[in-house]
Design an enzyme around this catalytic site. Sequence first.
Site, PDB file in Angstrom:
ATOM      1  N   LYS A 614       0.685  -1.288   0.067  1.00  0.00           N
ATOM      2  CA  LYS A 614      -0.068   0.033  -0.155  1.00  0.00           C
ATOM      3  C   LYS A 614       0.873   1.303   0.039  1.00  0.00           C
ATOM      4  O   LYS A 614       0.487   2.317   0.616  1.00  0.00           O
ATOM      5  CB  LYS A 614      -0.975  -0.065   1.051  1.00  0.00           C
ATOM      6  N   THR A 615       1.869   1.185  -0.798  1.00  0.00           N
ATOM      7  CA  THR A 615       2.878   2.206  -0.744  1.00  0.00           C
ATOM      8  C   THR A 615       3.033   2.949  -2.248  1.00  0.00           C
ATOM      9  O   THR A 615       3.690   3.867  -2.484  1.00  0.00           O
ATOM     10  CB  THR A 615       4.014   2.155  -0.083  1.00  0.00           C
ATOM     11  N   GLY A 616       2.477   2.104  -3.169  1.00  0.00           N
ATOM     12  CA  GLY A 616       2.807   2.443  -4.571  1.00  0.00           C
ATOM     13  C   GLY A 616       3.746   1.305  -5.471  1.00  0.00           C
ATOM     14  O   GLY A 616       4.030   1.914  -6.526  1.00  0.00           O
ATOM     15  N   THR A 617       3.726   0.335  -4.879  1.00  0.00           N
ATOM     16  CA  THR A 617       4.784  -0.575  -5.540  1.00  0.00           C
ATOM     17  C   THR A 617       4.295  -1.155  -6.903  1.00  0.00           C
ATOM     18  O   THR A 617       5.185  -1.363  -7.628  1.00  0.00           O
ATOM     19  CB  THR A 617       5.276  -1.533  -4.453  1.00  0.00           C
ATOM     20  N   THR A 618       2.959  -1.390  -6.965  1.00  0.00           N
ATOM     21  CA  THR A 618       2.588  -1.804  -8.108  1.00  0.00           C
ATOM     22  C   THR A 618       2.571  -0.717  -9.163  1.00  0.00           C
ATOM     23  O   THR A 618       2.951  -1.069 -10.455  1.00  0.00           O
ATOM     24  CB  THR A 618       0.616  -2.158  -8.134  1.00  0.00           C
ATOM     25  N   TRP A 817      -1.255   8.994 -12.290  1.00  0.00           N
ATOM     26  CA  TRP A 817      -0.417   8.792 -13.425  1.00  0.00           C
ATOM     27  C   TRP A 817      -0.447   7.346 -14.179  1.00  0.00           C
ATOM     28  O   TRP A 817      -0.474   6.323 -13.621  1.00  0.00           O
ATOM     29  CB  TRP A 817       1.033   9.082 -13.301  1.00  0.00           C
ATOM     30  N   GLY A 834      -6.331   2.795  -6.585  1.00  0.00           N
ATOM     31  CA  GLY A 834      -6.576   4.439  -6.443  1.00  0.00           C
ATOM     32  C   GLY A 834      -7.923   4.563  -6.133  1.00  0.00           C
ATOM     33  O   GLY A 834      -8.826   5.550  -6.244  1.00  0.00           O
ATOM     34  N   TYR A 837     -11.357   6.700  -0.322  1.00  0.00           N
ATOM     35  CA  TYR A 837     -11.646   6.437   0.930  1.00  0.00           C
ATOM     36  C   TYR A 837     -12.139   7.661   1.786  1.00  0.00           C
ATOM     37  O   TYR A 837     -11.796   8.746   1.368  1.00  0.00           O
ATOM     38  CB  TYR A 837     -10.558   5.592   1.707  1.00  0.00           C
TER      39      TYR A 837
END
Length: 882
Positions: A614-618, A817, A834, A837
Site C-alpha cells: 500500500k505504498t505504490g509498489t504496483t 499517473w 486508486g 476512501y
Amino acid sequence: MPALACLRRLCRHVSPQAVLFLLFIFCLFSVFISAYYLYGWKRGLEPSADAPEPDCGDPPPVAPSRLLPLKPVQAATPSRTDPLVLVFVESLYSQLGQEVVAILESSRFKYRTEIAPGKGDMPTLTDKGRGRFALIIYENILKYVNLDAWNRELLDKYCVAYGVGIIGFFKANENSLLSAQLKGFPLFLHSNLGLKDCSINPKSPLLYVTRPSEVEKGVLPGEDWTVFQSNHSTYEPVLLAKTRSSESIPHLGADAGLHAALHATVVQDLGLHDGIQRVLFGNNLNFWLHKLVFVDAVAFLTGKRLSLPLDRYILVDIDDIFVGKEGTRMKVEDVKALFDTQNELRAHIPNFTFNLGYSGKFFHTGTNAEDAGDDLLLSYVKEFWWFPHMWSHMQPHLFHNQSVLAEQMALNKKFAVEHGIPTDMGYAVAPHHSGVYPVHVQLYEAWKQVWSIRVTSTEEYPHLKPARYRRGFIHNGIMVLPRQTCGLFTHTIFYNEYPGGSSELDKIINGGELFLTVLLNPISIFMTHLSNYGNDRLGLYTFKHLVRFLHSWTNLRLQTLPPVQLAQKYFQIFSEEKDPLWQDPCEDKRHKDIWSKEKTCDRFPKLLIIGPQKTGTTALYLFLGMHPDLSSNYPSSETFEEIQFFNGHNYHKGIDWYMEFFPIPSNTTSDFYFEKSANYFDSEVAPRRAAALLPKAKVLTILINPADRAYSWYQHQRAHDDPVALKYTFHEVITAGSDASSKLRALQNRCLVPGWYATHIERWLSAYHANQILVLDGKLLRTEPAKVMDMVQKFLGVTNTIDYHKTLAFDPKKGFWCQLLEGGKTKCLGKSKGRKYPEMDLDSRAFLKDYYRDHNIELSKLLYKMGQTLPTWLREDLQNTR
C-alpha cells in the site's frame, strides 16, 4: 576515666626522642606499603628475581595456602546472562583469535569479537539488568591485566555479579621477562621454555570431555612456553609438563634434577582470590591438548551452558563399492580385514557398522583376485549396511530427463535385489554429491520414485570450506546431512606415500582435524572410498587409531545409528537447520560444476521491489516494465504479479521453481530482470534469503507516511470483505489491547507493524550494503513519477535511459499517473487501485502520530546514515513534531 589517667602518666614517661623514633618507623612502614601497591599497579608483569622455587613434583604444584583472605565465588546464574561469548582479540586477523573463533563456530556457540581495548571503551556488558555475555575470552591476558582502572573495575564487577568466568592466553615473546609476577595476582610466570611430556591433573575440577589417564610423550611444539607457579589455594593446575633440560631454564634454579619436575602449562583460578574464576593458558592453541582443555574450560566456566553432550554419533560411508581401477580394489584378505575391524570397533562403538555405497555396473571388473573380493563382500551382505550410488557412477545433474535418471536407478536396484542387498535403508549418496546441492529436482524425484529415499548427505552445503560451516537441511521430504572428509581420498592408498608423509596422516588422527571433527560435532558422517580399504587399508588404519585415541584421551561416548535414525537425531538437535538457504550457484565454482549446464544465473533478477504494501509498489512495477531493457517476472496464478518467494512457503519449492518466473535471457547484455513482492519488506526471513541467492541485486523500497499506509491497508481489507475489518472501525483496530481476539490482533499487526520502517530497513541493511538499497518517497512518486523514475534509472545504472515525462500522463478520472499510449490514450492500473476512501478520523491520526513518532525519528537517523534524502512527508512530520 582510669584508662585516660594511665595514658597521661605513660606520655609523661616517654621521651621526645622515643616519640620521634616511633613516628619515623610509622612513616617508613607507610612508604613501603604505598610503594608496593603503586608499583604493582603500574606493571603487568613484575620481575621476580627471588621468586619462590616451584615445587612441581608429583602431586602437582600449587599447595594450599591461606595467606590471603578468601572471597566467596558467585555461582553461575544462567538465567541472568545470554549464552554469548565475548572474545577480545589483538586484531581481526590474529591467528590465535581466529582459532578461538573457529572452535566456537564449530560448536555452534554464539560469540562477539572485539579488539581488546587498552584504554578504550568496554562494550556494554548488561542490558536491562541482564548480563549480555556468559564468558569472557582474552587472546592476550595482559590486555586484561593492564586495563585502565575504570574498565578493569567495570569488568571485574560484572564477572563477580553475574558469575562470569575469564579465559586468557599468555604467549611469550623475545621481550618477555623470564620470571615475573602477574600484576595484582599471587601468580608467577616463567616464560620462553621448551617443554615435553604433557600430562593432565586428574584432580582438576574443569575436566569434562578430557580423560586424565594418559601422558603425551615427546616434545611440545615451540620453545616459547610459559609455566605458572603459585602457593595460593585458588590456583589448580590442569595440564603439566616437564622442561626439556635444566640448562635451558637458569631462572628456575640450577638443581640438576629440576628438569624432571612437572610445571603447570594451564592453570585454573578457582576464584578464591577475588571471586572470579579463570583459566589461563601458557601458550596458544597449536598444541592439540590445549584445544581439548579449552573446550572443557568453556563448558566449566559457563556451567555447561556452552557445551555439547558427551554422546558422539559416527557413521562411516564407503563410497564406490565395485568401482575402481584394477590394483585399487579390495581383495579377499581386505574384505576379511574389513569385517574383523568392524567387530573390533564394536568394542568401543556399540553395533558399529560400515555403510557401503555401490554401483552395480562395475561388479567383477577388476583382476581375478579383486573379483574374488567382490564375491566375498556379497557373501557378507548381511554384516554391513548398504546404500545406492548411481548404476554407472554418473553424476545426476547431467541427466535432464527424470525418467532416464530413474532408469539408471532401477538398474542398480535390480542388481541389489539379485544379490540380496537390502533396498530399504532409505539412504543414498550421489556421485560427487551432484544434484544434492545445488538441488537438481529430477534427482530428488527419482530417488523418491525408485528407492523411497529419505536421507542423503553432502559436503557442499552451504560450501565445502570451511568444513565447520557445513550444515543440514530438508528439501522435498528428503533430509540432507552434512558430510565430513577424514583426510582420505581415492588416491590415498599407501601409508608411506601419504601426501606430506605418513606423519601427516597420524597428525590428522591424533589430535588433529579428524579428532576435532568428532570432538566438536555431535554427529559425523565420514566419506571414504573403496580404494581406502585395499592395499594398505588406510581406511581401517584411520578409524581404528581414531577410536583408540578418542577412547584414551576423552570421555566421549561413541555411538552409531542407521542413516534414517541418524538424520532424525540430527534434526532433533539442530531443528533450526531444517529450512534450507538457497545460494547463487555461480558464486561457488564447485557448485557451478555440479549444476545443470541448461541453467544459468543470468535468469535471476537483478532488482527487488520489496514494498511495503500500500505504498505504490504496483505503480512502480508498471513504470519499470515500460523500460525496454527491464523485464518483470511472469505473473503467478496464485499471487498475480508477485512471486512471494523469499518470505513464505514458495521458498521451499527451490530455485528451479523461482527461475521459471523469468524469461530465458537473450544474448544481449542489457537484459535486466526484476520482481516485486511487497510483503518482503517486513519479513524477518526475506532479507537473508534474498541476499544469499541474489547477493548483487539492487533493492527498492517505497515509503509513505506510516499512518496513511496503515489506514490504506485497513480500507483494502474492507474492500476485500475481511470480516474483522468490516466489524471494527479503524480506531478500534489500531487501539485494540492485548486482550483482543487473535484475529483482531492479526489485523492490527498488519496495519501497524509494516510502518516500523527503520526496524525493517535495518534488517535489510544487515543483508545488503547501503549502496544497494534505494529508499523512494512514495508521496513524490504519486505527484512527480517522472522525477522519481530518473532517480531509479540512475540507481540501476541502466545503459539506455528513457524520458518518463514523455511516457507518463496524469489521468484525472483515476487521479494518478498512467502509461501514455499512441493516440493520447492511457493504460492505467486496475479498478482495485486508486480507490477513494473517507478521510481518517482525527483521533486515529493523533494516535498514529504519537505511535510512530519514535519510529520516524529513528528512520530519519537511518536515512541520514545511509546518505539518502528524507522523504517530504517525513520532513513535514518531524517539523510538526518539534
